[in-house]
Scaffold this motif. Structure first.
Motif, PDB file in Angstrom:
ATOM      1  N   ILE A   9       0.856  -1.178   0.000  1.00  0.00           N
ATOM      2  CA  ILE A   9       0.000   0.000   0.000  1.00  0.00           C
ATOM      3  C   ILE A   9       0.894   1.230   0.000  1.00  0.00           C
ATOM      4  N   SER A  10       0.474   2.280  -0.679  1.00  0.00           N
ATOM      5  CA  SER A  10       1.298   3.483  -0.749  1.00  0.00           C
ATOM      6  C   SER A  10       1.155   4.310   0.534  1.00  0.00           C
ATOM      7  N   ASP A  63       0.424   7.489   0.777  1.00  0.00           N
ATOM      8  CA  ASP A  63      -0.779   8.323   0.701  1.00  0.00           C
ATOM      9  C   ASP A  63      -2.040   7.521   1.009  1.00  0.00           C
ATOM     10  N   GLU A  64      -2.092   6.284   0.532  1.00  0.00           N
ATOM     11  CA  GLU A  64      -3.255   5.430   0.800  1.00  0.00           C
ATOM     12  C   GLU A  64      -3.386   5.130   2.283  1.00  0.00           C
ATOM     13  N   GLU A  73      -4.454   8.246   4.260  1.00  0.00           N
ATOM     14  CA  GLU A  73      -5.876   8.484   4.024  1.00  0.00           C
ATOM     15  C   GLU A  73      -6.738   7.560   4.869  1.00  0.00           C
ATOM     16  N   LYS A  74      -6.305   6.338   5.040  1.00  0.00           N
ATOM     17  CA  LYS A  74      -7.083   5.360   5.806  1.00  0.00           C
ATOM     18  C   LYS A  74      -7.201   5.738   7.280  1.00  0.00           C
ATOM     19  N   TYR A  76      -1.357  -3.133   9.063  1.00  0.00           N
ATOM     20  CA  TYR A  76      -0.487  -2.430   8.133  1.00  0.00           C
ATOM     21  C   TYR A  76       0.884  -2.279   8.780  1.00  0.00           C
ATOM     22  N   CYS A 101       3.878  -1.166   3.959  1.00  0.00           N
ATOM     23  CA  CYS A 101       4.000   0.190   3.416  1.00  0.00           C
ATOM     24  C   CYS A 101       5.379   0.730   3.772  1.00  0.00           C
TER      25      CYS A 101
END
Length: 316
Positions: free
Chosen positions: A11-12, A14-15, A18-19, A278, A304
């Motif tokens: 996952i990036s 930014d992603e 955002e989460k 994550y 990430c």
């Protein structure tokens, strides 16, 4: 792809940022978080530190002719000496780093997370939390039980998985705990308050005042290997509660943890099923280590790259 067929999704930055805008995700953090705040000058003690510590401790026992006639007292003596020496090491580093700017973890970063679990011994997190009061740790300046600590937690909790310098375990029949706090009225900050308590207990050892020592035993997990750390956790009421709480988390972000000698923490994360986990990695070596250690799981796990996450969470 892991050895047993588990593929870690990517996952990036930014992603991920955002989460975790909302109060849904909890945080598990290690020394990587401290390095983000203090920079690369923040270093953990090396092997030479431990050799010097052991040499000086044995010399102190001999010179003071201490009568430590049982293994429990000897172990407590080692705990006090180690706690004081390694705290002084961290204290010196922190004072050097903060000579021009007294730094905390930004409030915006802390507020992003529902619960915070930390493996860190340094007092950056408790000092930051004392300033912003974003999370409750359940502790009091007075002695209370682990059950009372649990009852004092709110919706947003702060959990010390391996203990912390400012937490004290009172060795009585029923396990009780208290925390060291700064004395704002007398201008004493938390760093100085901790050092004062540790020096008092060190003197009590030299004077062989064993009852006084038992009232101020640092709540720290000293073991170097994972299985011994887990044993220390599961035999302590407070630490066991923190560990079980971590096991129950359903959505969690791991930041600044390498899991070297901390396989028990990884196992707690992977327990259960249908979790969202994550794991932020610093470099490819960290990523390879995660892939090797993660076993069969029914959880959603994504990795990430950690670079850029911390400043973005502080700003958003």
């Amino acid at each position: 792809m892991c050895d047993d067929g588990i593929e870690l999704g990517e996952i990036s930055v930014d992603e991920l940022v955002e989460k975790i805008k909302s109060d849904e995700y909890s945080l598990l953090c290690g020394n990587g978080l401290t390095k983000c705040v203090y920079g690369e000058c923040w270093k953990n003690p090396d092997e030479e530190f431990y050799k010097i510590f052991l040499r000086d401790t044995l010399r102190l026992i001999t010179e003071k002719e201490l009568h430590i006639e049982c293994s429990e007292k000897f172990f407590n003596f080692i705990r006090i000496e180690y706690g004081l020496k390694i705290f002084q090491y961290y204290q010196k580093l922190q004072k050097q780093i903060e000579s021009t700017n007294y730094k905390y973890i930004p409030e915006n970063f802390l507020k992003k997370f529902k619960n915070i679990y930390t493996l860190n011994y340094d007092v950056l997190i408790p000092r930051s939390n004392a300033k912003y009061k974003t999370h409750k740790d359940g502790f009091s300046k007075e002695a209370i039980s682990a059950c009372e600590i649990q009852e004092r937690y709110g919706d947003n909790g702060l959990y010390y998985l391996h203990g912390a310098f400012h937490l004290l375990h009172i060795s009585e029949e029923n396990q009780q705990y208290k925390k060291i706090t700064s004395d704002n009225d007398n201008g004493i900050d938390l760093l100085t308050a901790i050092q004062n308590v540790y020096q008092e207990v060190q003197q009590a050892f030299i004077d062989e005042k064993w009852e006084e020592i038992s009232k101020n035993d640092p709540l720290l997990v000293y073991a170097s290997r994972s299985k011994y750390k887990l044993w220390a956790i599961l035999t302590d009421d407070y630490l066991k509660h923190c560990y079980k709480k971590l096991e129950a988390e359903e959505k969690i972000v791991v930041f600044g943890c390498s899991f070297q000698n901390d396989e028990h923490i990884l196992e707690a994360l992977m327990s259960g099923k249908d979790k969202e986990i994550y794991i932020c990695y610093f470099d490819k070596n960290d990523l390879a280590r995660f892939q090797k250690k993660i076993k069969n799981t029914k959880n959603k796990i994504a990795v990430c790259e950690s670079k850029g996450i911390y400043p973005k969470l502080c700003r958003s």
